[in-house]
Design an enzyme around this catalytic site. Structure first.
Site, PDB file in Angstrom:
ATOM      1  N   LYS A  73      23.166   2.336 -42.723  1.00  0.00           N
ATOM      2  CA  LYS A  73      23.326   3.762 -42.710  1.00  0.00           C
ATOM      3  C   LYS A  73      24.348   3.926 -44.130  1.00  0.00           C
ATOM      4  O   LYS A  73      23.883   4.758 -44.855  1.00  0.00           O
ATOM      5  CB  LYS A  73      24.484   4.137 -41.614  1.00  0.00           C
ATOM      6  CG  LYS A  73      24.829   5.581 -41.713  1.00  0.00           C
ATOM      7  CD  LYS A  73      25.324   6.165 -40.478  1.00  0.00           C
ATOM      8  CE  LYS A  73      26.555   5.883 -40.224  1.00  0.00           C
ATOM      9  NZ  LYS A  73      27.068   4.516 -39.764  1.00  0.00           N
ATOM     10  N   THR A  75      24.074   1.880 -46.831  1.00  0.00           N
ATOM     11  CA  THR A  75      23.191   1.550 -48.004  1.00  0.00           C
ATOM     12  C   THR A  75      22.366   2.738 -47.918  1.00  0.00           C
ATOM     13  O   THR A  75      21.865   3.008 -49.374  1.00  0.00           O
ATOM     14  CB  THR A  75      22.353   0.132 -47.484  1.00  0.00           C
ATOM     15  OG1 THR A  75      23.250  -0.760 -47.173  1.00  0.00           O
ATOM     16  CG2 THR A  75      21.325   0.032 -48.510  1.00  0.00           C
ATOM     17  N   ARG A  96      33.393   6.986 -46.476  1.00  0.00           N
ATOM     18  CA  ARG A  96      34.671   6.490 -45.754  1.00  0.00           C
ATOM     19  C   ARG A  96      35.171   5.120 -46.701  1.00  0.00           C
ATOM     20  O   ARG A  96      34.141   4.352 -47.098  1.00  0.00           O
ATOM     21  CB  ARG A  96      34.294   6.165 -44.386  1.00  0.00           C
ATOM     22  CG  ARG A  96      34.082   7.551 -43.722  1.00  0.00           C
ATOM     23  CD  ARG A  96      33.681   6.972 -42.163  1.00  0.00           C
ATOM     24  NE  ARG A  96      32.694   6.209 -41.758  1.00  0.00           N
ATOM     25  CZ  ARG A  96      32.537   5.260 -41.175  1.00  0.00           C
ATOM     26  NH1 ARG A  96      33.636   5.123 -39.912  1.00  0.00           N
ATOM     27  NH2 ARG A  96      31.571   4.359 -41.171  1.00  0.00           N
ATOM     28  N   LYS A 107      32.165  -7.092 -38.627  1.00  0.00           N
ATOM     29  CA  LYS A 107      31.053  -6.178 -39.385  1.00  0.00           C
ATOM     30  C   LYS A 107      30.942  -6.040 -40.741  1.00  0.00           C
ATOM     31  O   LYS A 107      30.174  -5.906 -41.328  1.00  0.00           O
ATOM     32  CB  LYS A 107      31.775  -4.748 -38.999  1.00  0.00           C
ATOM     33  CG  LYS A 107      30.808  -3.625 -39.328  1.00  0.00           C
ATOM     34  CD  LYS A 107      31.454  -2.247 -38.672  1.00  0.00           C
ATOM     35  CE  LYS A 107      30.511  -1.050 -39.071  1.00  0.00           C
ATOM     36  NZ  LYS A 107      30.596  -0.617 -40.261  1.00  0.00           N
ATOM     37  N   ALA A 275      34.592   5.449 -35.654  1.00  0.00           N
ATOM     38  CA  ALA A 275      34.095   6.373 -35.143  1.00  0.00           C
ATOM     39  C   ALA A 275      33.814   6.246 -33.681  1.00  0.00           C
ATOM     40  O   ALA A 275      33.759   7.263 -32.775  1.00  0.00           O
ATOM     41  CB  ALA A 275      32.428   6.917 -35.529  1.00  0.00           C
ATOM     42  N   PHE A 303      28.976   5.301 -37.327  1.00  0.00           N
ATOM     43  CA  PHE A 303      28.124   4.661 -36.097  1.00  0.00           C
ATOM     44  C   PHE A 303      26.885   5.672 -35.917  1.00  0.00           C
ATOM     45  O   PHE A 303      26.298   6.210 -36.825  1.00  0.00           O
ATOM     46  CB  PHE A 303      28.958   4.467 -34.935  1.00  0.00           C
ATOM     47  CG  PHE A 303      29.875   3.248 -35.035  1.00  0.00           C
ATOM     48  CD1 PHE A 303      29.466   1.722 -35.483  1.00  0.00           C
ATOM     49  CD2 PHE A 303      31.232   3.291 -34.818  1.00  0.00           C
ATOM     50  CE1 PHE A 303      30.202   0.860 -35.426  1.00  0.00           C
ATOM     51  CE2 PHE A 303      32.156   2.189 -34.882  1.00  0.00           C
ATOM     52  CZ  PHE A 303      31.610   1.161 -35.151  1.00  0.00           C
ATOM     53  N   PHE A 384      11.980  -3.188 -43.670  1.00  0.00           N
ATOM     54  CA  PHE A 384      12.029  -4.872 -43.795  1.00  0.00           C
ATOM     55  C   PHE A 384      10.636  -5.447 -44.145  1.00  0.00           C
ATOM     56  O   PHE A 384       9.720  -4.831 -43.506  1.00  0.00           O
ATOM     57  CB  PHE A 384      12.633  -5.498 -42.545  1.00  0.00           C
ATOM     58  CG  PHE A 384      14.138  -5.331 -42.358  1.00  0.00           C
ATOM     59  CD1 PHE A 384      15.033  -6.407 -42.413  1.00  0.00           C
ATOM     60  CD2 PHE A 384      14.810  -4.374 -41.932  1.00  0.00           C
ATOM     61  CE1 PHE A 384      16.230  -6.217 -42.532  1.00  0.00           C
ATOM     62  CE2 PHE A 384      15.994  -3.959 -41.942  1.00  0.00           C
ATOM     63  CZ  PHE A 384      16.763  -5.228 -42.188  1.00  0.00           C
ATOM     64  N   TRP A 412      17.495  -0.895 -50.260  1.00  0.00           N
ATOM     65  CA  TRP A 412      18.288  -2.005 -50.453  1.00  0.00           C
ATOM     66  C   TRP A 412      17.788  -3.040 -51.581  1.00  0.00           C
ATOM     67  O   TRP A 412      18.554  -3.314 -52.388  1.00  0.00           O
ATOM     68  CB  TRP A 412      18.250  -2.967 -49.340  1.00  0.00           C
ATOM     69  CG  TRP A 412      18.973  -4.098 -49.115  1.00  0.00           C
ATOM     70  CD1 TRP A 412      20.631  -4.268 -48.791  1.00  0.00           C
ATOM     71  CD2 TRP A 412      18.652  -5.649 -49.728  1.00  0.00           C
ATOM     72  NE1 TRP A 412      20.824  -5.440 -48.766  1.00  0.00           N
ATOM     73  CE2 TRP A 412      19.977  -6.089 -49.402  1.00  0.00           C
ATOM     74  CE3 TRP A 412      17.635  -6.097 -50.380  1.00  0.00           C
ATOM     75  CZ2 TRP A 412      20.083  -7.800 -49.799  1.00  0.00           C
ATOM     76  CZ3 TRP A 412      17.626  -7.116 -50.700  1.00  0.00           C
ATOM     77  CH2 TRP A 412      18.958  -8.168 -50.560  1.00  0.00           C
TER      78      TRP A 412
END
Length: 558
Positions: A73, A75, A96, A107, A275, A303, A384, A412
């Site tokens: 998210k 990224t 954030r 994480k 969140a 999230f 991907f 990415w």
């Protein structure tokens, strides 16, 4: 081709000095407070100067329910801002701040990934400009003064068994969840049960993120309820007479932090409530500032769309008067197959049957955004190499049935260039009319608001309240806080309160165990399931991989 980690890519990036980024963004030097060459705070006085200027368009980035397969998210948020920048748009990102708990836990950091990162990522993921420290000190100042008041005679008649204010630390430390303090005799305080929360769960963090200026900050701090007297009257920070001191500690933390992406797009990173246990959005101050400085502002909510996005709508937008113009729901084929029952080790293999089983998770989030929040939406598939064309076409087809387009995102690996398709669809959506609205109205009772979120957003069959939660709700209503929005504290892994129910479960009920009023922040926290406000570390924490060499170069961050 040599694989490079996120931190290697970030360290090889050529950064512009923050004064250049500020100048391009239209921030006059008199509002800039530098923290070294590559980061700065921006004085909130700039908002007074730009008060009459029109706001840009706000774009919300949210996601499907997270899985070990990853969704990307942040990224995607960074890559989308870079893509809009590449298209010649005047754009800002407003994100954030990371917490050290997840950085050293499981994480990892929260500055994006690959070619779509905010830099300097080591600074952002570690101490940054000291905001977390200031929030922790302000929180613990209140705790210290509260216990000192009791020690010095307890003039307010505070019942030590009814203290609701906890201490905080910016670390995942389960050992501190439940403690006894004040031990060692009369001179060392009054013995009582106590506990710690992680700093990002502190009401101070929520207050910082929801304050519109220093005066508002001070008033919110003063309104915090820290406990109750023997005859059940609430005790506030105003009663302790320390709102001014707490505001003084937070004076600089209230100023948004300016940094940049690898591609030199300006970014505010400010405020970081979780969140799942808090409201999950960056500060109103940073968002408003970005909207005055740019034509397009990309922001994210923590999230998935049942947590961060719901609170973005029902708490942040309600309190700040914001109206998003478009939304992005981030997903990966791999994560959807995980929701369809595939083990993590097998996610690289085409599996249309599992994808079909997992797709309802995405579709429910999309429906929530477009119908229950009324925001035009695009699905961003974080692509991907193992995704097959048949799998991608299945996602497109199912989303088309809901009238929503799908854009492949390759930010990415390619940075902004990999997000052009997504950016073009977002720009199209921002020109459409939308029916933005809240999930519930202010005048509804707290119980009705909780039921509205549970039934409309989670698709629960109903809500069950513990005896303690029912009693707490009645007291909160009696104290006059019934018009406040609710902040649902729920597992991020499922629409339900059971983290093991993946996909889009049906036939479940939400169990409410605890309810607490955050009278300063202006919402009521509703704890479901086994949600905790102090996470623990995993068996092998990320801290074991982080190191620094003799030149001060950090490795192992991600």
């Amino acid at each position: 081709m040599e694989f490079k980690s996120d931190i290697q890519i970030a360290q090889e990036a050529v950064l512009s000095e923050i004064t250049e980024i500020a100048a391009k963004a239209g921030i006059d030097d008199r509002y800039l407070e530098q923290y070294g060459k590559y980061k700065a705070k921006v004085d909130y006085k700039i908002l007074k100067e730009k008060a009459d200027e029109p706001d840009g368009k706000l774009i919300l980035v949210t996601a499907i329910s997270p899985t070990p397969a990853g969704e990307g998210k942040t990224t995607t948020s960074v890559g989308l801002a870079d893509a809009l920048h590449k298209l010649g748009k005047n754009v800002f990102a407003a994100l954030r701040e990371p917490s050290l708990g997840p950085v050293f836990g499981i994480k990892g950091g929260a500055a994006g990934g690959g070619r779509a990162q905010v830099v300097p990522m080591e600074d952002i993921n570690l101490h940054f400009t000291g905001d977390m420290h200031a929030i922790g000190i302000a929180n613990n100042l209140i705790a210290a003064c509260l216990d000192n008041h009791i020690q010095q005679g307890n003039q307010l008649g505070i019942d030590v068994k009814k203290i609701t204010w906890k201490r905080v630390v910016d670390m995942n430390d389960r050992q501190l969840r439940h403690i006894v303090d004040g031990m060692g005799g009369r001179m060392n305080g009054v013995p009582r049960e106590d506990g710690f929360e992680i700093t990002v769960a502190s009401e101070i963090m929520a207050i910082l993120c929801l304050s519109s200026n220093i005066t508002d900050l001070k008033e919110k701090l003063a309104s915090i309820i820290v406990g109750y007297t023997y005859d059940d009257r609430p005790v506030t920070v105003r009663d302790l007479k320390i709102q001014g001191a707490a505001a003084a500690v937070l004076k600089d933390a209230l100023k948004p932090n300016l940094v940049q992406t690898i591609e030199h797009t300006p970014v505010f990173i400010h405020g970081g409530p979780f969140a799942n246990i808090a409201h999950g959005c960056n500060s109103i101050m940073a968002t408003r500032m970005a909207l005055k400085l740019a034509d397009y502002v990309v922001t994210e909510a923590g999230f998935a769309a049942d947590l961060g996005a719901e609170k973005f709508v029902d708490i942040k937008c309600r309190k700040a008067g914001l109206k998003p113009s478009a939304a992005v729901v981030v997903a990966t084929v791999r994560a959807l197959k995980y929701h369809g029952g595939v083990e993590k080790a097998d996610l690289n293999t085409e599996n249309l049957e599992a994808l079909q089983k997992g797709l309802p998770n995405l579709l429910q989030h999309v429906e929530n955004v477009t119908v229950n929040y009324g925001i035009p939406c695009v699905v961003a598939i974080n692509r991907f190499p193992t995704d097959t064309e048949a799998e991608l076409e299945m996602v497109r087809e199912k989303c088309r049935e809901l009238g929503v387009n799908v854009a492949l995102s390759e930010v990415w690996g390619k940075g902004g260039e990999g997000g052009i398709q997504l950016a073009e669809e977002v720009l199209r959506l921002t020109e459409q009319d939308n029916d933005f609205h809240f999930v519930y109205e202010d005048e509804m009772s707290l119980e009705e608001k909780i039921n509205a979120v549970a039934s409309k957003i989670y698709r629960a069959d109903g809500v069950e309240f513990s005896a303690a939660a029912k009693k707490q709700l009645d007291r909160i209503e009696a104290l006059g806080f019934g018009r406040l929005p609710v902040c649902m504290a729920k597992t991020q892994y499922s629409f339900s309160d059971n983290p093991n129910l993946l996909g889009a479960p049906r036939g479940f009920r939400i169990i409410i165990k605890d309810v607490k009023v955050c009278s300063g922040a202006g919402f009521v926290v509703v704890k479901t399931g086994d949600i905790m406000t102090m996470p623990g570390l995993p068996k092998v924490p990320s801290a074991e991989k982080i190191d620094v060499d003799e030149d001060g170069r950090i490795s192992g961050l991600f």
